[in-house]
Design a protein around this motif. Structure first.
Motif, mmCIF file in Angstrom:
data_model
loop_
_atom_site.group_PDB
_atom_site.id
_atom_site.type_symbol
_atom_site.label_atom_id
_atom_site.label_comp_id
_atom_site.label_asym_id
_atom_site.label_seq_id
_atom_site.Cartn_x
_atom_site.Cartn_y
_atom_site.Cartn_z
ATOM 1 N N ASN A 1 97.500 15.239 82.193
ATOM 2 C CA ASN A 1 98.157 14.542 82.698
ATOM 3 C C ASN A 1 97.960 13.857 84.204
ATOM 4 O OD1 ASN A 1 101.424 13.347 82.879
ATOM 5 N ND2 ASN A 1 101.238 14.308 84.952
ATOM 6 N N SER B 1 97.695 9.987 85.700
ATOM 7 C CA SER B 1 98.981 9.858 86.789
ATOM 8 C C SER B 1 98.534 9.546 87.956
ATOM 9 C CB SER B 1 99.667 11.080 86.825
ATOM 10 O OG SER B 1 100.414 10.991 88.011
ATOM 11 N N HIS C 1 102.236 14.179 77.419
ATOM 12 C CA HIS C 1 101.521 15.423 77.751
ATOM 13 C C HIS C 1 102.793 16.518 77.745
ATOM 14 C CE1 HIS C 1 97.818 13.523 78.080
ATOM 15 N NE2 HIS C 1 98.319 12.637 79.213
#
Length: 306
Positions: free
Chosen positions: A152, A156, A263
């Motif tokens: 992630n 992100s 995720h």
């Protein structure tokens, strides 16, 4: 710190309450019948119980809705000589729950409130009745947790910024001015309903961080990720079995760029394979801002069904 009596032009009309069981002045909302089932709402970064204002209003007619502000957030104090890692917040919530003797708890968790709530569940599974995740991860001893966290973080924008800013010595100076850059910080994490933004909304989220010393909570959650200081609670076998047996619900804004569904929903499904999952199209990370009524309706139906 936000003044305790500030209702933000009537958008947060709930009586302020305070508890010092965790060693600081913790603010919390406690609305609804005192003998009712407890809905415990746990916020994340960099929000406070204001995030749950719609849910509190929707559910408090039938349930006792309790929404604390974590140390360093909302109307709670920001003690100087404390650390602000995940495990500190779990400790604080545990002391708060024991002091108020809350039982039959339905956890409603957003963002970092997920690991805080699951930490409480690991320590006191007997007090937990239901689990509700609203864009809030549910780590509970899964071996895949760090693999999913790293995957992630690679995509992100928020987590990429945290790591880069910490390595360059800019994380604390930037987040120390959160009162001035609250809108850009919230938008980087992600919300889609721009109609919510007005001066009152900005003041509700930004006034908490008026000076750098007020921002220790927000800095702690970000910095703790960057330097690996957070410690996730690992349940024992009995706690794992107990929590796996609880009714659970996940509500996830599919437009979340901070905690991607791909995720983190698998963490939820590993723990609760039979549970319902509602993915909301066009809803971002701050799902309770983007779709407050839809989420309140989904949670109310879930409570009625279980």
């Amino acid at each position: 710190m936000t003044p305790s009596n500030d209702t933000f032009d009537g958008t947060f009309p709930f009586a302020p309450r305070f508890n010092d069981a965790a060693g600081f002045r913790m603010h919390y909302v406690d609305e609804g019948p005192t003998c009712g089932e407890v809905i415990l709402c746990l916020h994340g970064e960099p929000t406070w119980s204001y995030l749950f204002r719609g849910l509190i209003a929707a559910l408090s007619g039938s349930y006792r809705v309790v929404a604390p502000d974590h140390m360093g957030f909302g109307k709670s104090e920001t003690p100087v000589h404390r650390t602000y890692w995940l495990q500190d917040h779990v400790d604080n919530i545990e002391r708060f729950v024991l002091e108020l003797d809350l039982n039959d708890i339905t956890l409603v968790m957003h963002d970092f409130g997920g690991p805080v709530g699951m930490g409480l569940a690991a320590r006191h599974p007997d007090r937990i009745r239901r689990i509700v995740s609203t864009n809030g991860p549910t780590p509970f001893g899964q071996r895949t947790l760090f693999e999913r966290l790293n995957a992630n973080a690679a995509v992100s924008p928020w987590f990429q910024w945290i790591v880069r800013a910490e390595s360059q010595g800019r994380l604390e100076p930037v987040l120390g001015e959160l009162g001035f850059n609250i809108l850009s910080t919230l938008k980087l994490n992600g919300f889609e309903n721009h109609a919510r933004i007005n001066d009152t909304w900005l003041r509700a989220y930004g006034s908490r961080f008026a000076v750098p010393a007020d921002s220790a909570g927000a800095i702690g959650w970000a910095k703790g990720f960057a330097i690996g200081a957070h410690r996730f609670e690992v349940p024992d076998a009995a706690a794992l079995a107990a929590i796996r047996s609880r009714p659970a619900l996940a509500i996830w804004g599919d437009a979340d760029r901070t905690l991607a569904a791909e995720h983190f929903l698998p963490l939820f499904s590993e723990l609760f394979p039979q549970a319902s999952i509602h993915r909301l199209t066009g809803v971002g990370h701050y799902s309770l801002e983007d779709a407050p009524q839809e989420i309140a309706n989904l949670i109310a139906a879930f409570l009625e069904a279980h």
